[in-house]
Scaffold this motif. Structure first.
Motif, PDB file in Angstrom:
ATOM      1  N   LEU A  88       0.855  -1.177   0.000  1.00  0.00           N
ATOM      2  CA  LEU A  88       0.000   0.000   0.000  1.00  0.00           C
ATOM      3  C   LEU A  88       0.892   1.228   0.000  1.00  0.00           C
ATOM      4  O   LEU A  88       1.886   1.286   0.733  1.00  0.00           O
ATOM      5  N   GLY A  89       0.561   2.204  -0.816  1.00  0.00           N
ATOM      6  CA  GLY A  89       1.334   3.435  -0.846  1.00  0.00           C
ATOM      7  C   GLY A  89       0.399   4.633  -0.922  1.00  0.00           C
ATOM      8  O   GLY A  89      -0.664   4.561  -1.545  1.00  0.00           O
ATOM      9  N   TYR A  90       0.786   5.713  -0.259  1.00  0.00           N
ATOM     10  CA  TYR A  90      -0.031   6.925  -0.357  1.00  0.00           C
ATOM     11  C   TYR A  90       0.784   8.170  -0.026  1.00  0.00           C
ATOM     12  O   TYR A  90       1.779   8.127   0.691  1.00  0.00           O
ATOM     13  N   ARG A  91       0.323   9.281  -0.586  1.00  0.00           N
ATOM     14  CA  ARG A  91       0.877  10.606  -0.297  1.00  0.00           C
ATOM     15  C   ARG A  91      -0.238  11.431   0.317  1.00  0.00           C
ATOM     16  O   ARG A  91      -1.288  11.610  -0.292  1.00  0.00           O
ATOM     17  N   GLU A  92       0.025  11.925   1.500  1.00  0.00           N
ATOM     18  CA  GLU A  92      -1.031  12.537   2.300  1.00  0.00           C
ATOM     19  C   GLU A  92      -0.686  13.959   2.716  1.00  0.00           C
ATOM     20  O   GLU A  92       0.444  14.255   3.110  1.00  0.00           O
ATOM     21  N   SER A  93      -1.689  14.835   2.630  1.00  0.00           N
ATOM     22  CA  SER A  93      -1.609  16.179   3.205  1.00  0.00           C
ATOM     23  C   SER A  93      -2.627  16.252   4.328  1.00  0.00           C
ATOM     24  O   SER A  93      -3.797  15.912   4.127  1.00  0.00           O
ATOM     25  N   ARG A  94      -2.187  16.701   5.509  1.00  0.00           N
ATOM     26  CA  ARG A  94      -3.061  16.702   6.688  1.00  0.00           C
ATOM     27  C   ARG A  94      -3.088  18.090   7.329  1.00  0.00           C
ATOM     28  O   ARG A  94      -2.059  18.757   7.450  1.00  0.00           O
ATOM     29  N   ASP A  95      -4.291  18.484   7.734  1.00  0.00           N
ATOM     30  CA  ASP A  95      -4.461  19.754   8.421  1.00  0.00           C
ATOM     31  C   ASP A  95      -5.169  19.481   9.739  1.00  0.00           C
ATOM     32  O   ASP A  95      -6.379  19.233   9.775  1.00  0.00           O
ATOM     33  N   ASN A  96      -4.418  19.499  10.825  1.00  0.00           N
ATOM     34  CA  ASN A  96      -4.993  19.319  12.157  1.00  0.00           C
ATOM     35  C   ASN A  96      -5.368  20.700  12.677  1.00  0.00           C
ATOM     36  O   ASN A  96      -4.513  21.477  13.090  1.00  0.00           O
ATOM     37  N   ILE A  97      -6.667  21.002  12.653  1.00  0.00           N
ATOM     38  CA  ILE A  97      -7.105  22.350  13.013  1.00  0.00           C
ATOM     39  C   ILE A  97      -7.112  22.568  14.523  1.00  0.00           C
ATOM     40  O   ILE A  97      -7.169  23.711  14.978  1.00  0.00           O
ATOM     41  N   THR A  98      -7.039  21.482  15.284  1.00  0.00           N
ATOM     42  CA  THR A  98      -7.025  21.626  16.742  1.00  0.00           C
ATOM     43  C   THR A  98      -5.723  22.243  17.219  1.00  0.00           C
ATOM     44  O   THR A  98      -5.714  23.121  18.093  1.00  0.00           O
ATOM     45  N   ILE A  99      -4.620  21.775  16.659  1.00  0.00           N
ATOM     46  CA  ILE A  99      -3.313  22.287  17.081  1.00  0.00           C
ATOM     47  C   ILE A  99      -2.701  23.204  16.036  1.00  0.00           C
ATOM     48  O   ILE A  99      -1.588  23.703  16.214  1.00  0.00           O
ATOM     49  N   GLY A 100      -3.414  23.416  14.922  1.00  0.00           N
ATOM     50  CA  GLY A 100      -2.923  24.317  13.888  1.00  0.00           C
ATOM     51  C   GLY A 100      -1.690  23.808  13.166  1.00  0.00           C
ATOM     52  O   GLY A 100      -0.787  24.583  12.843  1.00  0.00           O
TER      53      GLY A 100
END
Length: 240
Positions: free
Chosen positions: A82-94
């Motif tokens: 399995l392979g993936y490229r991920e962009s994540r935005d954690n709005i709780t901690i900015g």
């Protein structure tokens, strides 16, 4: 015939028998439809863009967080990777992060590339299968906007705990939606939308382990109960 001057319609025994036969046939057809709807299998190889909303609450720490991810996912059941490229935005901690993850289940390795650094993780779990489990409950055929039809299934997650509600296309079992929730004390609720889903691996380079992972990568062991297939949050599979 007439009763007290009122016309009463009656059925002959033959008509009553025909009606009963029709009702029995209709009932058998309905029962047959439900019984013969079998869980399906997704293609052995597929690619998709996955948009996910993740809410997490840790009861022991009394802490919560909310994050949004956008992931290009590549699933290869033939080679168990399995392979993936991920962009994540954690709005709780900015915090906004990007990472590239490669999971090789046969070799028992997971590579996480982030900020030009590579972490190698030893894993022991099996790859999430590409089929809806045989004991899944069928929730029916539903319609989305623009006439998109989706088969909905519900089943317990025996590998990680919790439950999954999966929506797939009726014709070829391609993933469309997924909602999943884990058991406590670390409760995670994920809502996924699969976009641009295609058969095959559209970008094979996602499985090529970069050179920075080979010289002296940091290595850590992950307990079996902290497993990941799509692993958008380091604690739960997103793959159906």
């Amino acid at each position: 015939r007439r009763v007290h001057g009122i016309r009463v319609l009656t059925r002959t025994p033959a008509a009553t028998m025909k009606l009963n036969v029709c009702l029995i046939v209709l009932l058998q057809c309905l029962i047959g439809f439900v019984v013969t709807k079998q869980p399906c299998c997704m293609p052995d190889q597929w690619s998709a863009n996955v948009v996910e909303t993740i809410g997490e609450y840790n009861r022991d720490e009394d802490a919560a967080s909310l994050a949004y991810t956008n992931t290009d996912l590549f699933y290869d059941y033939n080679k168990k990777q399995l392979g993936y490229r991920e962009s994540r935005d954690n709005i709780t901690i900015g915090a906004k992060t990007k990472r590239w993850v490669i999971i090789q289940y046969t070799e028992g390795k997971k590579y996480v590339i982030e900020s030009k650094k590579c972490t190698t993780i030893n894993i022991t779990e099996d790859m999430m299968p590409n089929c809806i489990p045989d004991d899944a409950t069928y929730f029916g055929l539903h319609s989305y906007p623009a006439g998109v039809m989706v088969d909905v299934w519900f089943y317990p997650d025996k590998q990680q705990g919790g439950t999954r509600r999966v929506g797939v296309t009726p014709t070829n079992c391609m993933p469309l939606t997924l909602s999943h929730i884990t058991k406590g004390p670390d409760y995670i609720l994920g809502l996924n939308l699969y976009q641009n889903v295609t058969k095959g691996i559209s970008d094979p380079t996602v499985f090529t382990v970069p050179d920075i992972c080979h010289p002296h990568p940091s290595t850590q062991q992950v307990p079996p109960n902290r497993r990941n297939a799509l692993d958008t949050n380091n604690s739960f599979d997103v793959v159906v």
